[in-house]
Design a protein around this motif. Structure first.
Motif, PDB file in Angstrom:
ATOM      1  N   VAL A  25       0.895  -0.940  -0.051  1.00 30.13           N
ATOM      2  CA  VAL A  25      -0.152   0.172  -0.150  1.00 30.13           C
ATOM      3  C   VAL A  25       0.884   1.187  -0.100  1.00 30.13           C
ATOM      4  O   VAL A  25       1.887   1.319   0.832  1.00 30.13           O
ATOM      5  CB  VAL A  25      -1.040  -0.135   1.086  1.00 30.13           C
ATOM      6  N   LEU A  35      -1.640  -1.307  -4.281  1.00 29.08           N
ATOM      7  CA  LEU A  35      -2.587  -0.255  -4.010  1.00 29.08           C
ATOM      8  C   LEU A  35      -2.124   1.268  -3.774  1.00 29.08           C
ATOM      9  O   LEU A  35      -1.411   1.328  -2.828  1.00 29.08           O
ATOM     10  CB  LEU A  35      -3.376  -0.889  -2.836  1.00 29.08           C
ATOM     11  N   LEU A  80      -2.946   4.615  -2.651  1.00 23.90           N
ATOM     12  CA  LEU A  80      -4.053   5.515  -1.911  1.00 23.90           C
ATOM     13  C   LEU A  80      -3.709   7.016  -1.709  1.00 23.90           C
ATOM     14  O   LEU A  80      -2.308   7.092  -1.641  1.00 23.90           O
ATOM     15  CB  LEU A  80      -4.280   4.940  -0.474  1.00 23.90           C
ATOM     16  N   TYR A 114      -4.175  -1.226  -8.363  1.00 22.87           N
ATOM     17  CA  TYR A 114      -5.445  -0.933  -7.744  1.00 22.87           C
ATOM     18  C   TYR A 114      -5.243   0.528  -7.375  1.00 22.87           C
ATOM     19  O   TYR A 114      -4.092   0.881  -6.418  1.00 22.87           O
ATOM     20  CB  TYR A 114      -5.664  -1.979  -6.595  1.00 22.87           C
ATOM     21  N   ASP A 141      -7.179   4.055  -5.635  1.00 24.62           N
ATOM     22  CA  ASP A 141      -8.253   4.360  -4.898  1.00 24.62           C
ATOM     23  C   ASP A 141      -9.058   5.634  -5.710  1.00 24.62           C
ATOM     24  O   ASP A 141      -8.648   6.597  -6.034  1.00 24.62           O
ATOM     25  CB  ASP A 141      -7.876   5.299  -3.743  1.00 24.62           C
ATOM     26  N   ASP A 148     -14.110   2.080  -2.055  1.00 21.18           N
ATOM     27  CA  ASP A 148     -14.071   1.638  -0.566  1.00 21.18           C
ATOM     28  C   ASP A 148     -14.166   0.230  -0.376  1.00 21.18           C
ATOM     29  O   ASP A 148     -13.354  -0.464   0.401  1.00 21.18           O
ATOM     30  CB  ASP A 148     -14.842   2.347   0.604  1.00 21.18           C
ATOM     31  N   ILE A 208     -11.263  -1.894  -1.756  1.00 27.51           N
ATOM     32  CA  ILE A 208     -10.099  -1.765  -1.019  1.00 27.51           C
ATOM     33  C   ILE A 208     -10.289  -2.588   0.320  1.00 27.51           C
ATOM     34  O   ILE A 208      -9.346  -3.010   0.542  1.00 27.51           O
ATOM     35  CB  ILE A 208     -10.141  -0.042  -0.594  1.00 27.51           C
TER      36      ILE A 208
END
Length: 120
Positions: free
Chosen positions: A9, A40, A42, A79, A81, A104, A107
């Motif tokens: 992340v 991911l 974010l 991925y 956000d 969300d 996630i």
């Protein structure tokens, strides 16, 4: 027995600190050992995915070349956000191939679905 799954992340903009680059280096290292992680992005981490980055003015290399090489290491999907994209006035069209905006719920599923989570 299958190998443990790893989710990386990343929440930091591409330049100004080493965390963004560390996440990419960790992804490449894991993939080199046949453990391609899931990535991911974010918050400000979505800024790492923007095209046309030129970091030469701050004396460093662009992360974009590393991001573009991820499919060579078996990392085909990134991925992203979707709320962070909107917060930075970005759309899926601004992202590289293989980047997939997620909400969300998705996630939460990514976080719950991995054995190990590393945050950068």
């Amino acid at each position: 027995m299958s190998a443990p799954s790893v989710l990386l992340v990343t929440r930091h903009a591409p330049y100004g600190a080493s965390l963004a680059r560390s996440a990419l280096d960790a992804a490449l290292a894991a993939a080199a050992f046949d453990r391609p992680p899931t990535l991911l992005f974010l918050g400000d981490g979505v800024l790492q995915l923007l095209p046309g980055q030129d970091a030469s003015g701050i004396g460093t290399r662009s992360h974009r070349r590393v991001l573009d090489s991820l499919p060579l290491y078996g990392i085909d999907t990134l991925y992203v956000d979707s709320q962070a994209l909107a917060g930075h006035d970005l759309t899926a069209a601004d992202l590289p191939p293989g980047a997939r905006p997620v909400d969300d719920a998705a996630i939460r599923a990514l976080l719950a679905g991995h054995d190990h989570i590393l945050g950068f």
